[in-house]
Design a protein around this motif. Sequence first.
Motif, PDB file in Angstrom:
ATOM      1  N   VAL A  65       0.827  -1.207   0.000  1.00 14.11           N
ATOM      2  CA  VAL A  65       0.000   0.000   0.000  1.00 14.11           C
ATOM      3  C   VAL A  65       0.860   1.256   0.000  1.00 14.11           C
ATOM      4  O   VAL A  65       0.567   2.234  -0.705  1.00 14.11           O
ATOM      5  N   GLY A  66       1.936   1.250   0.771  1.00 18.80           N
ATOM      6  CA  GLY A  66       2.791   2.428   0.833  1.00 18.80           C
ATOM      7  C   GLY A  66       3.483   2.749  -0.478  1.00 18.80           C
ATOM      8  O   GLY A  66       3.885   3.890  -0.712  1.00 18.80           O
ATOM      9  N   GLU A  67       3.623   1.745  -1.349  1.00 24.51           N
ATOM     10  CA  GLU A  67       4.312   1.941  -2.621  1.00 24.51           C
ATOM     11  C   GLU A  67       3.364   2.206  -3.782  1.00 24.51           C
ATOM     12  O   GLU A  67       3.708   2.959  -4.697  1.00 24.51           O
ATOM     13  N   ILE A  68       2.178   1.578  -3.767  1.00 19.63           N
ATOM     14  CA  ILE A  68       1.278   1.714  -4.921  1.00 19.63           C
ATOM     15  C   ILE A  68      -0.084   2.288  -4.551  1.00 19.63           C
ATOM     16  O   ILE A  68      -0.932   2.475  -5.425  1.00 19.63           O
ATOM     17  N   GLY A  69      -0.324   2.577  -3.273  1.00 15.85           N
ATOM     18  CA  GLY A  69      -1.630   3.093  -2.868  1.00 15.85           C
ATOM     19  C   GLY A  69      -2.023   4.353  -3.608  1.00 15.85           C
ATOM     20  O   GLY A  69      -3.157   4.487  -4.097  1.00 15.85           O
ATOM     21  N   ALA A  70      -1.097   5.297  -3.719  1.00 14.65           N
ATOM     22  CA  ALA A  70      -1.398   6.551  -4.411  1.00 14.65           C
ATOM     23  C   ALA A  70      -1.690   6.312  -5.891  1.00 14.65           C
ATOM     24  O   ALA A  70      -2.545   6.990  -6.485  1.00 14.65           O
ATOM     25  N   GLU A  71      -0.985   5.351  -6.495  1.00 19.08           N
ATOM     26  CA  GLU A  71      -1.227   5.014  -7.890  1.00 19.08           C
ATOM     27  C   GLU A  71      -2.625   4.431  -8.084  1.00 19.08           C
ATOM     28  O   GLU A  71      -3.315   4.761  -9.058  1.00 19.08           O
ATOM     29  N   ILE A  72      -3.064   3.565  -7.159  1.00 25.75           N
ATOM     30  CA  ILE A  72      -4.424   3.020  -7.250  1.00 25.75           C
ATOM     31  C   ILE A  72      -5.459   4.135  -7.112  1.00 25.75           C
ATOM     32  O   ILE A  72      -6.437   4.179  -7.868  1.00 25.75           O
ATOM     33  N   VAL A  73      -5.242   5.046  -6.169  1.00 22.67           N
ATOM     34  CA  VAL A  73      -6.167   6.166  -5.996  1.00 22.67           C
ATOM     35  C   VAL A  73      -6.263   6.970  -7.292  1.00 22.67           C
ATOM     36  O   VAL A  73      -7.359   7.341  -7.733  1.00 22.67           O
ATOM     37  N   ARG A  74      -5.112   7.240  -7.917  1.00 29.22           N
ATOM     38  CA  ARG A  74      -5.096   8.020  -9.156  1.00 29.22           C
ATOM     39  C   ARG A  74      -5.800   7.281 -10.291  1.00 29.22           C
ATOM     40  O   ARG A  74      -6.641   7.858 -10.994  1.00 29.22           O
ATOM     41  N   ARG A  75      -5.454   6.015 -10.476  1.00 28.02           N
ATOM     42  CA  ARG A  75      -6.048   5.248 -11.570  1.00 28.02           C
ATOM     43  C   ARG A  75      -7.542   5.068 -11.362  1.00 28.02           C
ATOM     44  O   ARG A  75      -8.328   5.131 -12.311  1.00 28.02           O
ATOM     45  N   ARG A  76      -7.939   4.845 -10.125  1.00 29.60           N
ATOM     46  CA  ARG A  76      -9.362   4.690  -9.815  1.00 29.60           C
ATOM     47  C   ARG A  76     -10.131   5.956 -10.175  1.00 29.60           C
ATOM     48  O   ARG A  76     -11.220   5.904 -10.751  1.00 29.60           O
ATOM     49  N   ALA A  77      -9.580   7.119  -9.814  1.00 29.81           N
ATOM     50  CA  ALA A  77     -10.240   8.395 -10.117  1.00 29.81           C
ATOM     51  C   ALA A  77     -10.342   8.616 -11.624  1.00 29.81           C
ATOM     52  O   ALA A  77     -11.375   9.089 -12.130  1.00 29.81           O
ATOM     53  N   GLU A  78      -9.272   8.272 -12.354  1.00 30.05           N
ATOM     54  CA  GLU A  78      -9.300   8.429 -13.812  1.00 30.05           C
ATOM     55  C   GLU A  78     -10.345   7.528 -14.451  1.00 30.05           C
ATOM     56  O   GLU A  78     -11.091   7.958 -15.351  1.00 30.05           O
ATOM     57  N   LEU A  79     -10.413   6.271 -14.005  1.00 27.45           N
ATOM     58  CA  LEU A  79     -11.390   5.334 -14.558  1.00 27.45           C
ATOM     59  C   LEU A  79     -12.812   5.799 -14.280  1.00 27.45           C
ATOM     60  O   LEU A  79     -13.678   5.765 -15.160  1.00 27.45           O
ATOM     61  N   ARG A  80     -13.050   6.239 -13.059  1.00 29.75           N
ATOM     62  CA  ARG A  80     -14.395   6.680 -12.706  1.00 29.75           C
ATOM     63  C   ARG A  80     -14.789   7.923 -13.495  1.00 29.75           C
ATOM     64  O   ARG A  80     -15.938   8.050 -13.943  1.00 29.75           O
ATOM     65  N   ALA A  81     -13.848   8.851 -13.673  1.00 24.42           N
ATOM     66  CA  ALA A  81     -14.149  10.066 -14.423  1.00 24.42           C
ATOM     67  C   ALA A  81     -14.471   9.736 -15.880  1.00 24.42           C
ATOM     68  O   ALA A  81     -15.354  10.349 -16.492  1.00 24.42           O
ATOM     69  N   ARG A  82     -13.758   8.769 -16.451  1.00 24.23           N
ATOM     70  CA  ARG A  82     -13.965   8.419 -17.849  1.00 24.23           C
ATOM     71  C   ARG A  82     -15.285   7.698 -18.074  1.00 24.23           C
ATOM     72  O   ARG A  82     -15.994   7.967 -19.050  1.00 24.23           O
ATOM     73  N   LYS A  83     -15.659   6.788 -17.162  1.00 28.45           N
ATOM     74  CA  LYS A  83     -16.841   5.966 -17.373  1.00 28.45           C
ATOM     75  C   LYS A  83     -18.075   6.480 -16.631  1.00 28.45           C
ATOM     76  O   LYS A  83     -19.197   6.110 -16.956  1.00 28.45           O
ATOM     77  N   GLY A  84     -17.856   7.293 -15.588  1.00 29.22           N
ATOM     78  CA  GLY A  84     -18.984   7.789 -14.800  1.00 29.22           C
ATOM     79  C   GLY A  84     -19.360   6.881 -13.645  1.00 29.22           C
ATOM     80  O   GLY A  84     -20.224   7.208 -12.846  1.00 29.22           O
ATOM     81  N   TRP A  85     -18.714   5.722 -13.519  1.00 30.69           N
ATOM     82  CA  TRP A  85     -18.974   4.767 -12.442  1.00 30.69           C
ATOM     83  C   TRP A  85     -17.777   3.827 -12.330  1.00 30.69           C
ATOM     84  O   TRP A  85     -16.954   3.750 -13.242  1.00 30.69           O
ATOM     85  N   ILE A  86     -17.700   3.148 -11.212  1.00 33.02           N
ATOM     86  CA  ILE A  86     -16.637   2.165 -11.045  1.00 33.02           C
ATOM     87  C   ILE A  86     -17.119   1.052 -10.127  1.00 33.02           C
ATOM     88  O   ILE A  86     -17.897   1.289  -9.195  1.00 33.02           O
TER      89      ILE A  86
END
Length: 246
Positions: A215-236
């Motif tokens: 989590v300490g190494e990739i947590g921020a990356e998951i947060v970023r990718r999750r936000a991008e996916l949700r913004a693109r599709k409107g849901w996740i």
Amino acid sequence: MRKLYVIGIGAGDPDQVTMQAVKALREVDVFFVMGKGAEKQQLVDVRTAILDEHAGRPYRIVEIPDPPRDRAPSDYNATVLDWHERRSLLLEEAFAGTEGVGAILVWGDPALYDSTLRMVERVLARGTLAFDYTVIPGVTSVHALAARHRIVLHRIGEPVHITTGRRLRDEGMGGGATVVMLDADCAFTSVPGDTYIWWGAYLGMPDETLCHGRVGEIGAEIVRRRAELRARKGWIMDIYLLRPVE
């Protein structure tokens, strides 16, 4: 007597539909789908693709608008129970207005973090509509996550704790493996940084996205990718497994 099927259809891949589910699909005349607006039309489209591949007979889809609910209520349980009641009233109205065998297609499995069976029981309890119903289990997103990451959920002899993002933030992890569902706020960011995470979004669908690491190494990356996916599709739709370091 009327007949209703509650059918688990897996995490989104038509190949995850079991033979038991396929046999049930081929008996159904009308499918009831809780619509969640234009942004989530793909959820309806996936169900339609599953029916086109497996139903093998003419059918109708009756889309029921999903009633809104407060996502940050002061009384969570009361708010969800009220939502279940309103959903059950809409299902009762739709089912009463149709003929033949009916069915509700449930993401994953109806027994895990899904309100469909509670909704069906509420309709029966009111006594205005008599019917029998059968539940068909499905492949859960928990199983799909483990399969896609090619892992066993737990270490030898350990339990598996399945919880929600809200409870993870409030209560922390269990003693061993913790599977987290329904996390809108990335609650994994609250666990120790050396905790290992296996994360997946849109499992079994064309946009499936996987990530794993500490989590300490990739947590921020998951947060970023999750936000991008949700913004693109409107849901996740996502899920993850947490395990403390050995």
